[in-house]
Design a protein around this motif. Structure first.
Motif, PDB file in Angstrom:
ATOM      1  N   VAL A 179       0.841  -1.201   0.000  1.00 39.95           N
ATOM      2  CA  VAL A 179       0.000   0.000   0.000  1.00 39.95           C
ATOM      3  C   VAL A 179       0.872   1.245   0.000  1.00 39.95           C
ATOM      4  O   VAL A 179       0.637   2.187  -0.765  1.00 39.95           O
ATOM      5  CB  VAL A 179      -0.971   0.000   1.208  1.00 39.95           C
ATOM      6  N   ASP A 180       1.905   1.260   0.850  1.00 40.04           N
ATOM      7  CA  ASP A 180       2.824   2.408   0.885  1.00 40.04           C
ATOM      8  C   ASP A 180       3.475   2.631  -0.478  1.00 40.04           C
ATOM      9  O   ASP A 180       3.606   3.766  -0.939  1.00 40.04           O
ATOM     10  CB  ASP A 180       3.912   2.212   1.948  1.00 40.04           C
ATOM     11  N   GLY A 181       3.884   1.550  -1.138  1.00 43.66           N
ATOM     12  CA  GLY A 181       4.515   1.662  -2.447  1.00 43.66           C
ATOM     13  C   GLY A 181       3.569   2.237  -3.486  1.00 43.66           C
ATOM     14  O   GLY A 181       3.950   3.092  -4.289  1.00 43.66           O
ATOM     15  N   GLU A 182       2.325   1.782  -3.469  1.00 42.94           N
ATOM     16  CA  GLU A 182       1.338   2.294  -4.424  1.00 42.94           C
ATOM     17  C   GLU A 182       1.011   3.764  -4.146  1.00 42.94           C
ATOM     18  O   GLU A 182       0.851   4.559  -5.072  1.00 42.94           O
ATOM     19  CB  GLU A 182       0.067   1.448  -4.394  1.00 42.94           C
ATOM     20  N   CYS A 183       0.928   4.121  -2.871  1.00 42.44           N
ATOM     21  CA  CYS A 183       0.673   5.522  -2.514  1.00 42.44           C
ATOM     22  C   CYS A 183       1.839   6.411  -2.945  1.00 42.44           C
ATOM     23  O   CYS A 183       1.631   7.511  -3.470  1.00 42.44           O
ATOM     24  CB  CYS A 183       0.431   5.662  -1.011  1.00 42.44           C
ATOM     25  N   LEU A 184       3.053   5.930  -2.737  1.00 40.25           N
ATOM     26  CA  LEU A 184       4.236   6.688  -3.157  1.00 40.25           C
ATOM     27  C   LEU A 184       4.229   6.899  -4.667  1.00 40.25           C
ATOM     28  O   LEU A 184       4.480   8.009  -5.146  1.00 40.25           O
ATOM     29  CB  LEU A 184       5.515   5.966  -2.723  1.00 40.25           C
ATOM     30  N   LYS A 185       3.910   5.854  -5.431  1.00 38.42           N
ATOM     31  CA  LYS A 185       3.843   6.000  -6.884  1.00 38.42           C
ATOM     32  C   LYS A 185       2.824   7.068  -7.275  1.00 38.42           C
ATOM     33  O   LYS A 185       3.077   7.898  -8.152  1.00 38.42           O
ATOM     34  CB  LYS A 185       3.461   4.673  -7.538  1.00 38.42           C
ATOM     35  N   GLY A 186       1.666   7.025  -6.630  1.00 36.92           N
ATOM     36  CA  GLY A 186       0.628   8.010  -6.932  1.00 36.92           C
ATOM     37  C   GLY A 186       1.063   9.420  -6.601  1.00 36.92           C
ATOM     38  O   GLY A 186       0.828  10.361  -7.371  1.00 36.92           O
ATOM     39  N   ASP A 187       1.710   9.576  -5.449  1.00 36.19           N
ATOM     40  CA  ASP A 187       2.186  10.901  -5.050  1.00 36.19           C
ATOM     41  C   ASP A 187       3.295  11.403  -5.972  1.00 36.19           C
ATOM     42  O   ASP A 187       3.367  12.592  -6.286  1.00 36.19           O
ATOM     43  CB  ASP A 187       2.663  10.894  -3.598  1.00 36.19           C
ATOM     44  N   LEU A 188       4.167  10.501  -6.416  1.00 32.69           N
ATOM     45  CA  LEU A 188       5.217  10.897  -7.366  1.00 32.69           C
ATOM     46  C   LEU A 188       4.606  11.348  -8.690  1.00 32.69           C
ATOM     47  O   LEU A 188       5.023  12.354  -9.270  1.00 32.69           O
ATOM     48  CB  LEU A 188       6.180   9.740  -7.617  1.00 32.69           C
ATOM     49  N   ARG A 189       3.613  10.612  -9.172  1.00 36.50           N
ATOM     50  CA  ARG A 189       2.948  11.013 -10.417  1.00 36.50           C
ATOM     51  C   ARG A 189       2.285  12.381 -10.257  1.00 36.50           C
ATOM     52  O   ARG A 189       2.353  13.227 -11.145  1.00 36.50           O
ATOM     53  CB  ARG A 189       1.923   9.965 -10.826  1.00 36.50           C
ATOM     54  N   ALA A 190       1.638  12.594  -9.116  1.00 37.03           N
ATOM     55  CA  ALA A 190       0.985  13.888  -8.863  1.00 37.03           C
ATOM     56  C   ALA A 190       2.020  15.007  -8.830  1.00 37.03           C
ATOM     57  O   ALA A 190       1.791  16.098  -9.365  1.00 37.03           O
ATOM     58  CB  ALA A 190       0.202  13.840  -7.552  1.00 37.03           C
ATOM     59  N   LEU A 191       3.156  14.739  -8.212  1.00 34.40           N
ATOM     60  CA  LEU A 191       4.219  15.736  -8.146  1.00 34.40           C
ATOM     61  C   LEU A 191       4.736  16.052  -9.546  1.00 34.40           C
ATOM     62  O   LEU A 191       4.922  17.213  -9.906  1.00 34.40           O
ATOM     63  CB  LEU A 191       5.352  15.207  -7.253  1.00 34.40           C
ATOM     64  N   LEU A 192       4.915  15.030 -10.376  1.00 36.99           N
ATOM     65  CA  LEU A 192       5.394  15.250 -11.742  1.00 36.99           C
ATOM     66  C   LEU A 192       4.364  15.996 -12.581  1.00 36.99           C
ATOM     67  O   LEU A 192       4.733  16.761 -13.476  1.00 36.99           O
ATOM     68  CB  LEU A 192       5.746  13.915 -12.408  1.00 36.99           C
ATOM     69  N   GLU A 193       3.090  15.810 -12.292  1.00 34.55           N
ATOM     70  CA  GLU A 193       2.041  16.511 -13.032  1.00 34.55           C
ATOM     71  C   GLU A 193       2.033  18.009 -12.720  1.00 34.55           C
ATOM     72  O   GLU A 193       1.496  18.797 -13.492  1.00 34.55           O
ATOM     73  CB  GLU A 193       0.674  15.907 -12.731  1.00 34.55           C
ATOM     74  N   GLN A 194       2.638  18.413 -11.603  1.00 34.14           N
ATOM     75  CA  GLN A 194       2.698  19.828 -11.243  1.00 34.14           C
ATOM     76  C   GLN A 194       3.785  20.566 -12.016  1.00 34.14           C
ATOM     77  O   GLN A 194       3.794  21.789 -12.070  1.00 34.14           O
ATOM     78  CB  GLN A 194       2.944  19.988  -9.737  1.00 34.14           C
ATOM     79  N   LEU A 195       4.700  19.821 -12.618  1.00 30.67           N
ATOM     80  CA  LEU A 195       5.773  20.425 -13.401  1.00 30.67           C
ATOM     81  C   LEU A 195       5.236  20.855 -14.769  1.00 30.67           C
ATOM     82  O   LEU A 195       4.237  20.314 -15.232  1.00 30.67           O
ATOM     83  CB  LEU A 195       6.898  19.409 -13.624  1.00 30.67           C
ATOM     84  N   PRO A 196       5.927  21.799 -15.413  1.00 34.21           N
ATOM     85  CA  PRO A 196       5.574  22.085 -16.804  1.00 34.21           C
ATOM     86  C   PRO A 196       5.630  20.786 -17.624  1.00 34.21           C
ATOM     87  O   PRO A 196       6.467  19.912 -17.358  1.00 34.21           O
ATOM     88  CB  PRO A 196       6.654  23.073 -17.252  1.00 34.21           C
ATOM     89  N   GLU A 197       4.762  20.664 -18.602  1.00 34.72           N
ATOM     90  CA  GLU A 197       4.565  19.408 -19.327  1.00 34.72           C
ATOM     91  C   GLU A 197       5.855  18.800 -19.869  1.00 34.72           C
ATOM     92  O   GLU A 197       6.118  17.615 -19.678  1.00 34.72           O
ATOM     93  CB  GLU A 197       3.557  19.645 -20.463  1.00 34.72           C
ATOM     94  N   LEU A 198       6.695  19.594 -20.500  1.00 34.57           N
ATOM     95  CA  LEU A 198       7.919  19.070 -21.097  1.00 34.57           C
ATOM     96  C   LEU A 198       8.910  18.609 -20.033  1.00 34.57           C
ATOM     97  O   LEU A 198       9.570  17.583 -20.191  1.00 34.57           O
ATOM     98  CB  LEU A 198       8.552  20.118 -22.018  1.00 34.57           C
ATOM     99  N   GLN A 199       9.011  19.333 -18.931  1.00 30.58           N
ATOM    100  CA  GLN A 199       9.900  18.917 -17.843  1.00 30.58           C
ATOM    101  C   GLN A 199       9.441  17.579 -17.260  1.00 30.58           C
ATOM    102  O   GLN A 199      10.246  16.682 -17.004  1.00 30.58           O
ATOM    103  CB  GLN A 199       9.936  19.974 -16.746  1.00 30.58           C
ATOM    104  N   GLY A 200       8.139  17.445 -17.032  1.00 32.20           N
ATOM    105  CA  GLY A 200       7.610  16.195 -16.499  1.00 32.20           C
ATOM    106  C   GLY A 200       7.852  15.033 -17.449  1.00 32.20           C
ATOM    107  O   GLY A 200       8.221  13.932 -17.028  1.00 32.20           O
ATOM    108  N   ARG A 201       7.682  15.289 -18.743  1.00 28.49           N
ATOM    109  CA  ARG A 201       7.909  14.242 -19.742  1.00 28.49           C
ATOM    110  C   ARG A 201       9.369  13.789 -19.729  1.00 28.49           C
ATOM    111  O   ARG A 201       9.651  12.591 -19.777  1.00 28.49           O
ATOM    112  CB  ARG A 201       7.536  14.757 -21.124  1.00 28.49           C
ATOM    113  N   VAL A 202      10.303  14.748 -19.650  1.00 27.08           N
ATOM    114  CA  VAL A 202      11.728  14.399 -19.636  1.00 27.08           C
ATOM    115  C   VAL A 202      12.052  13.542 -18.412  1.00 27.08           C
ATOM    116  O   VAL A 202      12.734  12.515 -18.531  1.00 27.08           O
ATOM    117  CB  VAL A 202      12.611  15.664 -19.679  1.00 27.08           C
TER     118      VAL A 202
END
Length: 93
Positions: A11-34
């Motif tokens: 559960v912790d691992g899945e939550c961490l993955k979700g939080d990392l994705r959310a954090l990357l979504e806050q970046l400008p699109e090209l930065q997140g993609r890189v």
């Protein structure tokens, strides 16, 4: 029961993955993609690929110079560090 993964750890691992994705979504699109491409995080831009890519491979895929790609990665990592408070709960003291 041996080396089996505990449900709490899963559960912790899945939550961490979700939080990392959310954090990357806050970046400008090209930065997140890189960053996703660089660290092998599945993304729509490179379907079916989940292995880390070199800066040269990312630059070629995106049609830009390696230096531009490196600068995008650097700025993205700065952004992640600035927003990393949401991940502090996963760190073991």
């Amino acid at each position: 029961a041996g080396d089996a993964e505990l449900p709490e750890d899963r559960v912790d691992g899945e939550c961490l993955k979700g939080d990392l994705r959310a954090l990357l979504e806050q970046l400008p699109e090209l930065q997140g993609r890189v960053l996703k491409m660089r660290y092998g995080i599945p993304c729509d831009q490179v379907p079916g690929r989940s292995e880390p890519m070199s800066l040269s491979a990312i630059a070629k895929h995106l049609g830009m110079s390696r230096d531009k790609t490196r600068n995008l990665e650097r700025k993205a990592l700065e952004g992640v560090r600035a927003q990393s408070r949401m991940l502090e709960g996963y760190l073991v003291a």
